[in-house]
Design a protein around this motif. Structure first.
Motif, PDB file in Angstrom:
ATOM      1  N   ASP A   1     -16.694  -4.385  -8.270  1.00  0.00           N
ATOM      2  CA  ASP A   1     -16.787  -4.294  -9.726  1.00  0.00           C
ATOM      3  C   ASP A   1     -15.471  -4.841 -10.252  1.00  0.00           C
ATOM      4  O   ASP A   1     -14.440  -4.174 -10.183  1.00  0.00           O
TER       5      ASP A   1
ATOM      6  N   ASP B   1     -14.313  -2.414 -13.931  1.00  0.00           N
ATOM      7  CA  ASP B   1     -15.169  -1.250 -14.156  1.00  0.00           C
ATOM      8  C   ASP B   1     -14.675  -0.560 -15.418  1.00  0.00           C
ATOM      9  O   ASP B   1     -13.557  -0.070 -15.455  1.00  0.00           O
ATOM     10  N   GLY B   2     -15.554  -0.584 -16.441  1.00  0.00           N
ATOM     11  CA  GLY B   2     -15.091  -0.165 -17.762  1.00  0.00           C
ATOM     12  C   GLY B   2     -14.883  -1.396 -18.629  1.00  0.00           C
ATOM     13  O   GLY B   2     -13.864  -1.540 -19.306  1.00  0.00           O
ATOM     14  N   THR B   3     -15.886  -2.294 -18.621  1.00  0.00           N
ATOM     15  CA  THR B   3     -15.784  -3.539 -19.395  1.00  0.00           C
ATOM     16  C   THR B   3     -15.719  -3.261 -20.892  1.00  0.00           C
ATOM     17  O   THR B   3     -14.929  -3.868 -21.616  1.00  0.00           O
TER      18      THR B   3
ATOM     19  N   ALA C   1     -16.601   4.739 -14.315  1.00  0.00           N
ATOM     20  CA  ALA C   1     -17.077   5.673 -13.275  1.00  0.00           C
ATOM     21  C   ALA C   1     -16.134   5.679 -12.082  1.00  0.00           C
ATOM     22  O   ALA C   1     -15.812   6.743 -11.536  1.00  0.00           O
TER      23      ALA C   1
ATOM     24  N   GLU D   1     -23.599  11.032 -13.745  1.00  0.00           N
ATOM     25  CA  GLU D   1     -24.126   9.914 -14.538  1.00  0.00           C
ATOM     26  C   GLU D   1     -25.551   9.639 -14.070  1.00  0.00           C
ATOM     27  O   GLU D   1     -25.863   9.751 -12.885  1.00  0.00           O
TER      28      GLU D   1
HETATM   29  C1  LIP Z   1     -19.441   1.121 -16.473  1.00  0.00           C
HETATM   30  C2  LIP Z   1     -19.351   2.426 -15.723  1.00  0.00           C
HETATM   31  C3  LIP Z   1     -19.496   3.609 -16.670  1.00  0.00           C
HETATM   32  C4  LIP Z   1     -20.811   3.555 -17.266  1.00  0.00           C
HETATM   33  C5  LIP Z   1     -20.893   2.269 -18.020  1.00  0.00           C
HETATM   34  C6  LIP Z   1     -20.737   1.067 -17.108  1.00  0.00           C
HETATM   35  P1  LIP Z   1     -19.043  -1.451 -16.093  1.00  0.00           P
HETATM   36  O1  LIP Z   1     -19.346   0.067 -15.587  1.00  0.00           O
HETATM   37  O2  LIP Z   1     -18.136   2.507 -15.133  1.00  0.00           O
HETATM   38  O3  LIP Z   1     -19.414   4.810 -16.001  1.00  0.00           O
HETATM   39  O4  LIP Z   1     -21.015   4.639 -18.114  1.00  0.00           O
HETATM   40  O5  LIP Z   1     -22.055   2.183 -18.623  1.00  0.00           O
HETATM   41  O6  LIP Z   1     -21.750   1.065 -16.144  1.00  0.00           O
HETATM   42  O7  LIP Z   1     -20.345  -2.009 -16.582  1.00  0.00           O
HETATM   43  O8  LIP Z   1     -18.038  -1.380 -17.180  1.00  0.00           O
HETATM   44  O9  LIP Z   1     -18.546  -2.144 -14.878  1.00  0.00           O
END
Ligand code: LIP
Length: 266
Positions: A84, A87-89, A187, A204
């Motif tokens: 990823d 993570d946390g885009t 996450a 989640e």
């Molecule tokens: C994010 C996760 C987060 C979830 C978001 C998204 P991304 O990952 O880290 O927990 O709630 O919807 O999936 O898309 O930012 O890599």
């Protein structure tokens, strides 16, 4: 012998790319579902990671989040990197300064190493099968706290709203039994924070293997437990729900999940 120091350095360099990003001019693409984004930096960082990791472990295949030409997903391969890039885009897009680079390595379907790096606070979580978990090279060993002794973290995405009422009623119930609740938006960080003792639970409804693969071995090597909400084994092939925590807190939440009718393989 796998060069884990080279992998760690590669993850750190990816973190610097995130810190150096020019958010104002960053192009953003909408992916399937509501509020599901991919920025040009998600693609740049994934391309960088896959190119570098291919040199470190040429025989590996890749299960990355973004649709890049080098993201060759062959789940039959002995070694698979779960990536990823950011993570946390959504956090990243809005300058929240709370996102991570998550790189996990599986061998024959089992996680053997994981790296979760939060560049904003220079926190590198890592773990190796049967060799423990570390935060900035300090060993992590969790205390087996109950729900009443800690913080509940949870995640939810506008593009995953199936059973959202059940999730929020579960979170409300846990809020009333715990010290407080948090929803960080990454996450991988929230799961790794259980290993650090900052959270006792993370829940989640639906996540992809690249969201949790690296953090799953960090959590387990620190003494925690991660399953689906209904208790089933997490998947390294397809998306699933996540319930992670200390053993005590996980057991408590499993009871609540059963009462709310979550099946084991939900
Ligand atoms: C994010 C996760 C987060 C979830 C978001 C998204 P991304 O990952 O880290 O927990 O709630 O919807 O999936 O898309 O930012 O890599």
């Amino acid at each position: 012998m796998i060069d884990y120091i080279a992998i760690e350095n590669c993850v750190k360099k990816a973190g610097q790319m995130v810190l150096d990003a020019n958010l104002e001019s960053a192009s953003v693409e909408k992916k399937t579902g509501d509020a599901n984004f991919c920025t040009e930096y998600d693609v740049k960082v994934q391309n960088f990671l896959i190119n570098e990791l291919s040199k470190i472990l040429p025989e590996a295949s890749f299960f990355g989040e973004e649709d890049t030409s080098n993201n060759i997903k062959d789940l039959e391969k002995e070694y698979i990197f779960y990536i990823d890039p950011i993570d946390g885009t959504t956090n990243f897009m809005f300058g929240y300064n709370h996102s991570s680079i998550s790189v996990g390595l599986a061998k024959k379907g089992e996680m053997v190493a994981g790296f979760v790096y939060n560049p904003y606070v220079d926190e590198m979580y890592k773990a190796f099968k049967n060799e423990g978990a570390f935060l900035n090279n300090k060993p992590l060993k969790m205390m087996d706290k109950a729900v009443s002794e800690g913080i509940i973290a949870f995640g939810c995405a506008r593009y995953n709203e199936n059973k959202i009422d059940v999730l929020f009623s579960t979170v409300k119930e846990l809020f009333l039994k715990s010290l407080s609740i948090r929803s960080g938006g990454s996450a991988a960080i929230d799961l790794s924070r259980i290993a650090k003792g900052a959270n006792v639970i993370y829940i989640e409804l639906r996540l992809q293997p690249y969201d949790y693969a690296a953090a799953s071995i960090i959590l387990e090597e620190a003494g925690g437990i991660i399953t689906r909400i209904g208790g089933g084994k997490i998947s390294l092939v397809e998306p699933c729900s996540i319930l992670a925590g200390t053993k005590k807190a996980h057991e408590e939440v499993m009871k609540i999940a059963k009462e709310k009718g979550y099946s084991s393989d939900f």
